[in-house]
Design a protein around this motif. Sequence first.
Motif, short mmCIF file in Angstrom:
data_model
loop_
_atom_site.label_atom_id
_atom_site.label_comp_id
_atom_site.label_asym_id
_atom_site.label_seq_id
_atom_site.Cartn_x
_atom_site.Cartn_y
_atom_site.Cartn_z
N THR A 189 0.80 -1.23 0.00
CA THR A 189 0.00 0.00 0.00
C THR A 189 0.83 1.28 0.00
O THR A 189 0.28 2.37 0.03
CB THR A 189 -0.90 0.05 1.25
OG1 THR A 189 -0.09 -0.12 2.42
CG2 THR A 189 -1.97 -1.03 1.19
N ARG B 199 -1.50 -3.92 7.57
CA ARG B 199 -2.38 -3.60 8.71
C ARG B 199 -3.51 -2.64 8.34
O ARG B 199 -4.40 -2.40 9.15
CB ARG B 199 -1.55 -2.98 9.84
CG ARG B 199 -0.49 -3.90 10.41
CD ARG B 199 0.54 -3.14 11.19
NE ARG B 199 1.14 -2.11 10.37
CZ ARG B 199 1.95 -1.16 10.79
NH1 ARG B 199 2.28 -1.11 12.06
NH2 ARG B 199 2.45 -0.25 9.96
N VAL C 231 -2.90 0.58 7.74
CA VAL C 231 -2.54 1.84 8.42
C VAL C 231 -2.03 2.87 7.42
O VAL C 231 -2.44 4.03 7.44
CB VAL C 231 -1.44 1.58 9.49
CG1 VAL C 231 -0.97 2.89 10.09
CG2 VAL C 231 -1.95 0.63 10.56
N SER C 232 -1.12 2.46 6.54
CA SER C 232 -0.51 3.44 5.63
C SER C 232 -0.95 3.21 4.19
O SER C 232 -1.10 2.07 3.77
CB SER C 232 1.02 3.36 5.73
OG SER C 232 1.47 2.03 5.72
N TYR D 171 12.18 -6.26 7.48
CA TYR D 171 13.36 -5.51 7.92
C TYR D 171 14.16 -6.22 9.01
O TYR D 171 15.34 -5.93 9.19
CB TYR D 171 12.94 -4.13 8.47
CG TYR D 171 12.42 -3.21 7.39
CD1 TYR D 171 13.29 -2.42 6.64
CD2 TYR D 171 11.06 -3.14 7.11
CE1 TYR D 171 12.81 -1.58 5.64
CE2 TYR D 171 10.57 -2.31 6.11
CZ TYR D 171 11.45 -1.53 5.38
OH TYR D 171 10.98 -0.71 4.39
N TYR E 74 20.61 -1.10 9.24
CA TYR E 74 19.65 -1.48 8.19
C TYR E 74 20.26 -2.49 7.23
O TYR E 74 19.65 -3.51 6.92
CB TYR E 74 19.22 -0.20 7.48
CG TYR E 74 18.49 -0.35 6.17
CD1 TYR E 74 17.21 -0.91 6.11
CD2 TYR E 74 19.07 0.09 4.97
CE1 TYR E 74 16.53 -1.02 4.90
CE2 TYR E 74 18.39 -0.01 3.76
CZ TYR E 74 17.12 -0.57 3.73
OH TYR E 74 16.46 -0.68 2.53
N LYS F 195 19.06 -6.32 6.79
CA LYS F 195 18.50 -6.80 5.50
C LYS F 195 19.29 -8.02 5.05
O LYS F 195 18.73 -8.96 4.46
CB LYS F 195 18.54 -5.70 4.45
CG LYS F 195 17.54 -4.57 4.65
CD LYS F 195 16.08 -4.98 4.51
CE LYS F 195 15.49 -4.67 3.18
NZ LYS F 195 14.00 -4.81 3.13
N GLY G 143 19.22 -0.01 -5.41
CA GLY G 143 19.87 1.13 -4.76
C GLY G 143 18.77 2.12 -4.42
O GLY G 143 17.74 1.75 -3.86
N1 LIG Z 1 13.05 3.51 -1.07
C1 LIG Z 1 14.22 3.13 -1.50
O1 LIG Z 1 15.00 3.94 -2.06
C2 LIG Z 1 14.65 1.68 -1.33
C3 LIG Z 1 15.92 1.32 -1.74
C4 LIG Z 1 16.32 0.00 -1.61
C5 LIG Z 1 15.45 -0.94 -1.07
N2 LIG Z 1 14.23 -0.57 -0.65
C6 LIG Z 1 13.35 -1.60 -0.05
O2 LIG Z 1 12.07 -1.53 -0.64
C7 LIG Z 1 11.09 -1.84 0.34
C8 LIG Z 1 10.18 -0.64 0.52
O3 LIG Z 1 8.87 -1.05 0.44
P1 LIG Z 1 7.70 0.03 0.44
O4 LIG Z 1 8.19 1.22 -0.25
O5 LIG Z 1 6.48 -0.59 -0.11
O6 LIG Z 1 7.50 0.50 1.94
P2 LIG Z 1 7.68 -0.04 3.39
O7 LIG Z 1 7.49 1.15 4.23
O8 LIG Z 1 8.87 -0.80 3.60
O9 LIG Z 1 6.47 -1.06 3.59
C9 LIG Z 1 5.26 -0.57 3.88
C10 LIG Z 1 4.19 -1.63 3.62
O10 LIG Z 1 4.24 -2.67 4.58
C11 LIG Z 1 3.06 -2.65 5.38
N3 LIG Z 1 3.44 -2.93 6.76
C12 LIG Z 1 4.24 -2.17 7.57
N4 LIG Z 1 4.33 -2.73 8.80
C13 LIG Z 1 3.58 -3.86 8.76
C14 LIG Z 1 3.27 -4.88 9.72
N5 LIG Z 1 3.74 -4.83 10.98
N6 LIG Z 1 2.47 -5.90 9.34
C15 LIG Z 1 1.98 -5.97 8.09
N7 LIG Z 1 2.22 -5.04 7.14
C16 LIG Z 1 3.01 -3.99 7.47
C17 LIG Z 1 2.50 -1.24 5.19
O11 LIG Z 1 1.11 -1.18 5.38
P3 LIG Z 1 0.50 -0.87 6.85
O12 LIG Z 1 1.31 0.23 7.45
O13 LIG Z 1 -0.90 -0.46 6.54
O14 LIG Z 1 0.58 -2.12 7.63
C18 LIG Z 1 2.85 -0.97 3.72
O15 LIG Z 1 1.93 -1.60 2.86
C19 LIG Z 1 11.81 -2.14 1.62
O16 LIG Z 1 12.00 -3.51 1.75
C20 LIG Z 1 13.15 -1.43 1.44
O17 LIG Z 1 14.18 -2.04 2.18
C21 LIG Z 1 13.80 0.72 -0.77
#
Ligand SMILES: NC(=O)c1ccc[n+]([C@@H]2O[C@H](COP(=O)([O-])OP(=O)(O)OC[C@H]3O[C@@H](n4cnc5c(N)ncnc54)[C@H](OP(=O)(O)O)[C@@H]3O)[C@@H](O)[C@H]2O)c1
Length: 341
Positions: free
Chosen positions: A9, A32, A34-35, A73, A137, A141, A163
């Motif tokens: 989401t 959940r 939430v976001s 994470y 982090y 990971k 990246g």
């Molecule tokens: N952004 C970058 O530049 C970058 C670079 C490299 C790698 N990454 C990787 O890419 C991924 C990022 O994913 P993303 O952007 O979608 O955001 P995210 O913030 O990692 O994940 C958020 C998602 O997970 C759900 N979530 C959070 N806590 C939860 C819980 N306790 N139980 C169930 N669901 C939960 C959230 O919904 P709810 O809050 O509603 O539960 C939301 O749908 C990460 O793994 C990160 O390490 C990102």
Amino acid sequence: VRILVLGGTRFVGHAIATAAPAAGHRVTTFNRGVSGSDAPGVQAVRGDRYSARSLDALAQRGPWDAVIDTSGYIPRNVRDVARSLEGASGRYLFMSTVSVYADWPVRPLNDDAATLICPPDAGPDFGVDTEDGPTRYGYQKSGCEAAVAAVFGPERTTVLRPGVVLGPHEYVGRLPWWLRRMARGGPVLAPGSRTRTIQPMDVRDLAAFALLTVERGDTGSYNVCAPPDRTTFEDLLRACIRATRSDAELMWIPDAELLAHGVRQWSELPLWRTHPGVWQVDSSKARRIGLHSRPIEDTVASTWDWLSASGAADRNERAAEIGISPEKEARILGARAGGVN
Ligand SMILES: NC(=O)c1ccc[n+]([C@@H]2O[C@H](COP(=O)([O-])OP(=O)(O)OC[C@H]3O[C@@H](n4cnc5c(N)ncnc54)[C@H](OP(=O)(O)O)[C@@H]3O)[C@@H](O)[C@H]2O)c1
């Protein structure tokens, strides 16, 4: 293909959950509630990945051909999630990061570079944050990757290591900050060298690649970055000027001066970092099986469209962490008056 997206989401997960139904896949998302918001056409299941009861209930909703985990994470938690879903899913794709490499951002990397050592049952306190190298982090990971492989086995595990990811719905605020800054116009502090190359990955291309590996059944680990020598920092900033139709004038300030002024790398001027390995990540393994990276112009324009449409174009929710203050920027430019460009 039947796919379970853990997350779905927010940003990366949302892009996958948006693209997958459009490509004809049957998609369940788990979060959940939430976001963010659910992508159209998915079956949304609510629950907490830290709750054994939620995970048991989720596993009953299977089977799936693949899990795509975008919200893992902490190694111990990823191990618990993988154990719960092992009987319900054919494969497990873990969204990791280049931060797992021991030498990032100091040295150039390929897919075979050494990763940080972290046990698969490590908790949230494992690892250390260092100024110029490994982070907690990154350690964690790496432990998450090990946890998935320990449960699903290497023949059923895929790891993607992006990246920096940019594009619509980016919540870290890196590209949104540059876009807002250009929209304000005037003389803009442009960091370092105009010819420094960068490798940000568009979130929609990352999502397409994740789905491609799921469709093809690819296993193993893949760096997922744009090509290393294609886009310069100047390309990025000029694309921001064009997207916002700004009168901004770029004033290039060398690294040494920014460091002397105590500018925080990576966050005060997003994407500016002087370490030689930051933007030297080889993704040719992924490219050989179909990774595509759209031009930065498209990423920038789509992100501005999203910011403008969502009403967030002039709002920086993470102002405390991301972006230099107008006063400090003016001070640095003033110290160079009559200087560059
Ligand atoms: N952004 C970058 O530049 C970058 C670079 C490299 C790698 N990454 C990787 O890419 C991924 C990022 O994913 P993303 O952007 O979608 O955001 P995210 O913030 O990692 O994940 C958020 C998602 O997970 C759900 N979530 C959070 N806590 C939860 C819980 N306790 N139980 C169930 N669901 C939960 C959230 O919904 P709810 O809050 O509603 O539960 C939301 O749908 C990460 O793994 C990160 O390490 C990102």
